[in-house]
Design a protein around this motif. Structure first.
Motif, PDB file in Angstrom:
ATOM      1  N   LYS A  59       0.806  -1.225   0.000  1.00 42.68           N
ATOM      2  CA  LYS A  59       0.000   0.000   0.000  1.00 42.68           C
ATOM      3  C   LYS A  59       0.833   1.266   0.000  1.00 42.68           C
ATOM      4  O   LYS A  59       0.352   2.331  -0.357  1.00 42.68           O
ATOM      5  N   GLN A  60       2.090   1.162   0.422  1.00 41.60           N
ATOM      6  CA  GLN A  60       2.982   2.325   0.409  1.00 41.60           C
ATOM      7  C   GLN A  60       3.564   2.576  -0.978  1.00 41.60           C
ATOM      8  O   GLN A  60       4.291   3.538  -1.186  1.00 41.60           O
ATOM      9  N   GLY A  61       3.252   1.712  -1.922  1.00 44.80           N
ATOM     10  CA  GLY A  61       3.724   1.884  -3.286  1.00 44.80           C
ATOM     11  C   GLY A  61       5.069   1.250  -3.566  1.00 44.80           C
ATOM     12  O   GLY A  61       5.669   1.491  -4.608  1.00 44.80           O
ATOM     13  N   GLN A  62       5.550   0.420  -2.648  1.00 42.13           N
ATOM     14  CA  GLN A  62       6.834  -0.247  -2.839  1.00 42.13           C
ATOM     15  C   GLN A  62       6.620  -1.566  -3.586  1.00 42.13           C
ATOM     16  O   GLN A  62       5.784  -2.370  -3.192  1.00 42.13           O
ATOM     17  N   THR A  63       7.409  -1.763  -4.626  1.00 42.78           N
ATOM     18  CA  THR A  63       7.312  -2.992  -5.399  1.00 42.78           C
ATOM     19  C   THR A  63       7.995  -4.113  -4.627  1.00 42.78           C
ATOM     20  O   THR A  63       9.159  -4.011  -4.266  1.00 42.78           O
ATOM     21  N   ARG A  64       7.260  -5.186  -4.380  1.00 34.96           N
ATOM     22  CA  ARG A  64       7.794  -6.334  -3.653  1.00 34.96           C
ATOM     23  C   ARG A  64       8.237  -7.444  -4.590  1.00 34.96           C
ATOM     24  O   ARG A  64       9.116  -8.213  -4.266  1.00 34.96           O
ATOM     25  N   LEU A  65       7.601  -7.519  -5.745  1.00 40.69           N
ATOM     26  CA  LEU A  65       7.978  -8.520  -6.741  1.00 40.69           C
ATOM     27  C   LEU A  65       7.642  -7.955  -8.109  1.00 40.69           C
ATOM     28  O   LEU A  65       6.589  -7.332  -8.279  1.00 40.69           O
ATOM     29  N   SER A  66       8.543  -8.126  -9.051  1.00 37.35           N
ATOM     30  CA  SER A  66       8.247  -7.730 -10.431  1.00 37.35           C
ATOM     31  C   SER A  66       8.820  -8.776 -11.368  1.00 37.35           C
ATOM     32  O   SER A  66       9.931  -9.266 -11.164  1.00 37.35           O
ATOM     33  N   ARG A  67       8.040  -9.113 -12.382  1.00 39.58           N
ATOM     34  CA  ARG A  67       8.475 -10.069 -13.391  1.00 39.58           C
ATOM     35  C   ARG A  67       7.995  -9.523 -14.729  1.00 39.58           C
ATOM     36  O   ARG A  67       6.807  -9.281 -14.918  1.00 39.58           O
ATOM     37  N   TYR A  68       8.928  -9.305 -15.645  1.00 42.82           N
ATOM     38  CA  TYR A  68       8.606  -8.800 -16.972  1.00 42.82           C
ATOM     39  C   TYR A  68       8.784  -9.920 -17.980  1.00 42.82           C
ATOM     40  O   TYR A  68       9.761 -10.659 -17.936  1.00 42.82           O
ATOM     41  N   GLU A  73      13.741  -1.584 -20.493  1.00 47.10           N
ATOM     42  CA  GLU A  73      14.941  -1.021 -19.872  1.00 47.10           C
ATOM     43  C   GLU A  73      14.655  -0.649 -18.416  1.00 47.10           C
ATOM     44  O   GLU A  73      13.524  -0.321 -18.060  1.00 47.10           O
ATOM     45  N   ILE A  74      15.692  -0.656 -17.608  1.00 47.93           N
ATOM     46  CA  ILE A  74      15.551  -0.421 -16.166  1.00 47.93           C
ATOM     47  C   ILE A  74      14.909   0.937 -15.882  1.00 47.93           C
ATOM     48  O   ILE A  74      14.006   1.039 -15.041  1.00 47.93           O
ATOM     49  N   LYS A  75      15.342   1.988 -16.562  1.00 45.08           N
ATOM     50  CA  LYS A  75      14.759   3.314 -16.333  1.00 45.08           C
ATOM     51  C   LYS A  75      13.268   3.325 -16.675  1.00 45.08           C
ATOM     52  O   LYS A  75      12.460   3.902 -15.959  1.00 45.08           O
ATOM     53  N   LYS A  76      12.920   2.678 -17.777  1.00 41.37           N
ATOM     54  CA  LYS A  76      11.515   2.614 -18.173  1.00 41.37           C
ATOM     55  C   LYS A  76      10.709   1.763 -17.208  1.00 41.37           C
ATOM     56  O   LYS A  76       9.536   2.032 -16.960  1.00 41.37           O
ATOM     57  N   ARG A  77      11.343   0.720 -16.647  1.00 39.91           N
ATOM     58  CA  ARG A  77      10.647  -0.121 -15.665  1.00 39.91           C
ATOM     59  C   ARG A  77      10.255   0.687 -14.434  1.00 39.91           C
ATOM     60  O   ARG A  77       9.137   0.582 -13.949  1.00 39.91           O
ATOM     61  N   THR A  78      11.198   1.466 -13.924  1.00 36.11           N
ATOM     62  CA  THR A  78      10.894   2.241 -12.714  1.00 36.11           C
ATOM     63  C   THR A  78       9.812   3.280 -12.978  1.00 36.11           C
ATOM     64  O   THR A  78       8.928   3.471 -12.149  1.00 36.11           O
ATOM     65  N   MET A  79       9.865   3.923 -14.143  1.00 38.37           N
ATOM     66  CA  MET A  79       8.824   4.890 -14.494  1.00 38.37           C
ATOM     67  C   MET A  79       7.484   4.186 -14.681  1.00 38.37           C
ATOM     68  O   MET A  79       6.456   4.667 -14.196  1.00 38.37           O
ATOM     69  N   LEU A  80       7.493   3.058 -15.376  1.00 39.15           N
ATOM     70  CA  LEU A  80       6.275   2.291 -15.609  1.00 39.15           C
ATOM     71  C   LEU A  80       5.672   1.836 -14.288  1.00 39.15           C
ATOM     72  O   LEU A  80       4.468   1.997 -14.052  1.00 39.15           O
ATOM     73  N   GLU A  81       6.494   1.277 -13.415  1.00 34.66           N
ATOM     74  CA  GLU A  81       5.995   0.803 -12.123  1.00 34.66           C
ATOM     75  C   GLU A  81       5.415   1.946 -11.303  1.00 34.66           C
ATOM     76  O   GLU A  81       4.361   1.791 -10.680  1.00 34.66           O
ATOM     77  N   ALA A  82       6.079   3.105 -11.304  1.00 38.01           N
ATOM     78  CA  ALA A  82       5.572   4.251 -10.547  1.00 38.01           C
ATOM     79  C   ALA A  82       4.206   4.690 -11.067  1.00 38.01           C
ATOM     80  O   ALA A  82       3.283   4.943 -10.273  1.00 38.01           O
ATOM     81  N   GLU A  83       4.052   4.762 -12.378  1.00 42.04           N
ATOM     82  CA  GLU A  83       2.778   5.182 -12.960  1.00 42.04           C
ATOM     83  C   GLU A  83       1.681   4.147 -12.725  1.00 42.04           C
ATOM     84  O   GLU A  83       0.545   4.495 -12.390  1.00 42.04           O
ATOM     85  N   VAL A  84       2.023   2.883 -12.896  1.00 43.99           N
ATOM     86  CA  VAL A  84       1.047   1.809 -12.702  1.00 43.99           C
ATOM     87  C   VAL A  84       0.589   1.771 -11.246  1.00 43.99           C
ATOM     88  O   VAL A  84      -0.608   1.679 -10.952  1.00 43.99           O
TER      89      VAL A  84
END
Length: 189
Positions: A59-68, A73-84
């Motif tokens: 609920k704090q917005g921290q990603t606990r697990l991610s699988r693509y 790219e790493i930069k796009k992943r962090t931006m994508l995860e933040a927006e999602v």
């Protein structure tokens, strides 16, 4: 017909046949076509992945697990995860769990303080993915008694048993947990 996208079997029949699992592990979808005049299997392959990514977020917005399931790219992943995460956390419980987002759809489900978010392409069935999320959480609940965040390697194994190359390959809980139970027996001895 390599260019045509073949329909997948209904979600309830995923992982029921040996050929389905074997071809899914090779990255191909298979279809038992009962509408043909011949009674043999028709194997069709697709290049598009059904599932783009799989996230578990608190609920704090921290990603606990991610699988693509496709390269991002790493930069796009962090931006994508933040927006999602922002899109999913800002919604109320009364709103639909399916969101149109850029060039894909988001399907999410909330369990207490944990959100499970799956990005899929536009041609996929949202309800099948919604049930996949529930099945995933039920498998986690069956295997872990309480805390799963200290056993992320096991969570990845469970997810890998269920989804391969962006395609659902197994939904049977006993078959999903079989490799983990073998690992546990080896660790005990």
């Amino acid at each position: 017909m390599p260019g045509n996208r073949s329909p997948r079997p209904p979600a309830s029949s995923f992982g029921t046949g040996k050929r389905w699992r074997a071809h899914a592990r090779e990255g191909r979808n298979t279809l038992l076509d009962s509408c043909t005049p011949h009674s043999d299997l028709l194997l069709r392959s697709t290049k598009a992945e059904m599932i783009k990514f799989f996230l578990m977020v608190n609920k704090q917005g921290q990603t606990r697990l991610s699988r693509y399931y496709e390269h991002v790219e790493i930069k796009k992943r962090t931006m994508l995860e933040a927006e999602v995460i922002k899109n999913c956390l800002s919604r109320s419980k009364d709103q639909c769990s399916f969101i149109e987002y850029k060039d894909f759809k988001l399907v999410y489900r909330q369990y207490a303080a944990l959100f499970v978010v799956v990005g899929i392409d536009h041609t996929e069935n949202e309800m099948a993915v919604y049930e996949l999320i529930h099945n995933f959480v039920e498998v986690l609940d069956k295997y872990f008694s309480r805390v799963i965040m200290f056993n992320l390697d096991r969570v990845h194994i469970i997810l890998d048993e269920m989804v391969l190359n962006g395609c659902i390959v197994e939904t049977n809980r006993n078959r999903i947990l079989a490799p983990l139970l073998v690992l546990d027996r080896v660790a005990e001895s």
